[in-house]
Scaffold this motif. Structure first.
Motif, PDB file in Angstrom:
ATOM      1  N   UNK A  21       0.838  -1.202   0.000  1.00  0.00           N
ATOM      2  CA  UNK A  21       0.000   0.000   0.000  1.00  0.00           C
ATOM      3  C   UNK A  21       0.871   1.248   0.000  1.00  0.00           C
ATOM      4  N   UNK A  22       0.282   2.357  -0.374  1.00  0.00           N
ATOM      5  CA  UNK A  22       0.999   3.616  -0.312  1.00  0.00           C
ATOM      6  C   UNK A  22       1.356   3.946   1.141  1.00  0.00           C
ATOM      7  N   UNK A  23       0.483   3.557   2.077  1.00  0.00           N
ATOM      8  CA  UNK A  23       0.775   3.783   3.498  1.00  0.00           C
ATOM      9  C   UNK A  23       2.030   3.023   3.916  1.00  0.00           C
ATOM     10  N   UNK A  24       2.210   1.805   3.376  1.00  0.00           N
ATOM     11  CA  UNK A  24       3.394   1.017   3.706  1.00  0.00           C
ATOM     12  C   UNK A  24       4.648   1.685   3.156  1.00  0.00           C
ATOM     13  N   UNK A  25       4.548   2.223   1.958  1.00  0.00           N
ATOM     14  CA  UNK A  25       5.694   2.919   1.364  1.00  0.00           C
ATOM     15  C   UNK A  25       6.023   4.175   2.163  1.00  0.00           C
ATOM     16  N   UNK A  26       4.982   4.888   2.585  1.00  0.00           N
ATOM     17  CA  UNK A  26       5.184   6.077   3.427  1.00  0.00           C
ATOM     18  C   UNK A  26       5.882   5.690   4.722  1.00  0.00           C
ATOM     19  N   UNK A  27       5.440   4.585   5.322  1.00  0.00           N
ATOM     20  CA  UNK A  27       6.035   4.133   6.594  1.00  0.00           C
ATOM     21  C   UNK A  27       7.502   3.781   6.412  1.00  0.00           C
ATOM     22  N   UNK A  28       7.808   3.021   5.361  1.00  0.00           N
ATOM     23  CA  UNK A  28       9.188   2.606   5.122  1.00  0.00           C
ATOM     24  C   UNK A  28      10.086   3.793   4.779  1.00  0.00           C
ATOM     25  N   UNK A  29       9.508   4.757   4.114  1.00  0.00           N
ATOM     26  CA  UNK A  29      10.286   5.929   3.713  1.00  0.00           C
ATOM     27  C   UNK A  29      10.479   6.909   4.868  1.00  0.00           C
ATOM     28  N   UNK A  30       9.712   6.700   5.949  1.00  0.00           N
ATOM     29  CA  UNK A  30       9.759   7.620   7.084  1.00  0.00           C
ATOM     30  C   UNK A  30       9.521   9.049   6.609  1.00  0.00           C
ATOM     31  N   UNK A  31       8.538   9.138   5.763  1.00  0.00           N
ATOM     32  CA  UNK A  31       8.189  10.434   5.181  1.00  0.00           C
ATOM     33  C   UNK A  31       6.721  10.725   5.450  1.00  0.00           C
ATOM     34  N   UNK A  32       6.304  11.919   5.151  1.00  0.00           N
ATOM     35  CA  UNK A  32       4.890  12.263   5.281  1.00  0.00           C
ATOM     36  C   UNK A  32       4.154  11.844   4.016  1.00  0.00           C
ATOM     37  N   UNK A  33       2.856  11.653   4.131  1.00  0.00           N
ATOM     38  CA  UNK A  33       2.055  11.325   2.948  1.00  0.00           C
ATOM     39  C   UNK A  33       2.149  12.445   1.920  1.00  0.00           C
ATOM     40  N   UNK A  34       2.210  13.659   2.406  1.00  0.00           N
ATOM     41  CA  UNK A  34       2.298  14.809   1.496  1.00  0.00           C
ATOM     42  C   UNK A  34       3.539  14.717   0.629  1.00  0.00           C
ATOM     43  N   UNK A  35       4.654  14.316   1.244  1.00  0.00           N
ATOM     44  CA  UNK A  35       5.911  14.204   0.498  1.00  0.00           C
ATOM     45  C   UNK A  35       5.817  13.142  -0.583  1.00  0.00           C
ATOM     46  N   UNK A  36       5.309  11.961  -0.238  1.00  0.00           N
ATOM     47  CA  UNK A  36       5.225  10.855  -1.196  1.00  0.00           C
ATOM     48  C   UNK A  36       4.252  11.190  -2.320  1.00  0.00           C
ATOM     49  N   UNK A  37       3.084  11.732  -1.962  1.00  0.00           N
ATOM     50  CA  UNK A  37       2.081  12.038  -2.986  1.00  0.00           C
ATOM     51  C   UNK A  37       2.461  13.256  -3.832  1.00  0.00           C
ATOM     52  N   UNK A  38       3.441  14.009  -3.387  1.00  0.00           N
ATOM     53  CA  UNK A  38       3.952  15.103  -4.196  1.00  0.00           C
ATOM     54  C   UNK A  38       4.617  14.571  -5.457  1.00  0.00           C
ATOM     55  N   UNK A  39       5.229  13.385  -5.344  1.00  0.00           N
ATOM     56  CA  UNK A  39       5.945  12.781  -6.463  1.00  0.00           C
ATOM     57  C   UNK A  39       5.096  11.774  -7.233  1.00  0.00           C
ATOM     58  N   UNK A  40       4.227  11.046  -6.529  1.00  0.00           N
ATOM     59  CA  UNK A  40       3.456   9.965  -7.166  1.00  0.00           C
ATOM     60  C   UNK A  40       2.010  10.006  -6.691  1.00  0.00           C
ATOM     61  N   UNK A  41       1.076   9.996  -7.641  1.00  0.00           N
ATOM     62  CA  UNK A  41      -0.329  10.088  -7.269  1.00  0.00           C
ATOM     63  C   UNK A  41      -0.861   8.784  -6.704  1.00  0.00           C
TER      64      UNK A  41
END
Length: 211
Positions: free
Chosen positions: A35-55
Motif C-alpha cells: 500500500x501507499x501507506x506502507x511505502x510512506x512508513x518505510x520511507x519515514x516520510x509524510x504522505x504529502x511528500x510521497x504524494x507530491x511525487x506519485x499520485x
C-alpha cells in the motif's frame, strides 16, 4: 551502458529513494499487498511528500519499470544513415552493447524479483502486467527494431519485419537462462560469460539476416 554525468537535484534524489523503497516493498510483499501507506512508513516520510511525487502506487510502478528499461534504450547508438552502404561493424557493436545491457538488467536480482511478483499476480492485475510489458520488454524490443529497420534500409541486413527480428534477437539473448533464474534453479552468469554469449548471439543473428 552510456553513462552521462549530471547533477541530481535534492528532489530527484528523494524521488529515486522512494522508488527504491517501493521496489523493495513490492518484491517483499507483492504488488497487491503493498500500500501507499506502507511505502510512506518505510520511507519515514509524510504522505504529502510521497504524494507530491506519485499520485498512486500504479504510477510508482510505471516509473520503476520505465527507469529500468532506460538502460537498454540509452545504450543504443544510432546507425549513421548517411554512411555509404552503412557499417556492419557499427551494427555489430550496437547489438553487442545493447545485448550486454539487456542481460545485465534482466539478470539483476531486483528485476527478477519484479518479474516473479508480476507473473504471480498477473491474472488479478492484468492492466499492471500489461503496463510492465509495454514499458519494459516491449520498449527495448521496439527501440532496437528501429535500428534493424535502418540496417535493412542501408543494405546491411535483409529484414522483412524488424519487430519480429528484434524479438528473435531478444529471445536469443535470454534463452533458457532467464527462465532458470526466474525459477531460482541456477546462478546468474558472470561478466565474461555474458560477453561471450552476447557476442555469439550477435554473430549468429548477423549471419541469419545477412543481405
Amino acid at each position: 551502458m552510456v553513462e552521462v554525468e549530471k547533477k541530481v537535484s535534492r528532489g530527484e534524489k528523494r524521488k529515486y529513494e522512494l522508488l527504491e523503497i517501493a521496489t523493495d516493498a513490492i518484491i517483499e510483499l507483492g504488488y497487491a499487498n503493498t500500500s501507499m501507506d506502507e511505502i510512506v512508513r518505510r520511507a519515514r516520510a509524510s504522505k504529502t511528500t510521497v504524494y507530491r511525487y506519485f499520485k498512486n502506487k500504479e504510477a510508482m510502478l510505471a516509473e520503476i519499470v520505465s527507469n529500468l528499461s532506460e538502460g537498454p534504450v540509452l545504450s543504443i547508438r544510432s546507425l549513421d544513415s548517411h554512411a555509404d552502404g552503412g557499417s556492419r561493424e557499427e551494427l555489430k557493436e550496437t547489438l553487442f552493447v545493447f545485448g550486454k545491457t539487456v542481460l545485465k538488467l534482466v539478470y539483476d536480482e531486483k528485476t527478477l524479483g519484479l518479474w516473479r511478483v508480476l507473473i504471480g499476480e498477473g491474472r488479478r492485475t492484468q492492466h499492471i502486467t500489461k503496463s510492465f510489458f509495454q514499458l519494459g520488454p516491449k520498449r527495448a524490443t521496439t527501440s532496437i527494431a528501429q535500428q534493424l529497420q535502418l540496417a535493412n534500409d542501408l543494405g546491411i541486413l535483409s529484414i522483412d519485419t524488424p519487430e519480429n527480428a528484434a524479438a528473435i534477437f531478444m529471445g536469443m539473448l535470454r534463452e533458457d537462462t532467464h527462465l532458470a533464474l526466474l525459477l531460482g534453479v541456477r546462478s546468474a552468469p558472470n561478466e565474461q560469460q555474458i560477453r561471450d554469449h552476447v557476442k555469439d548471439c550477435v554473430c549468429r543473428f548477423m549471419r541469419a539476416y545477412a543481405a
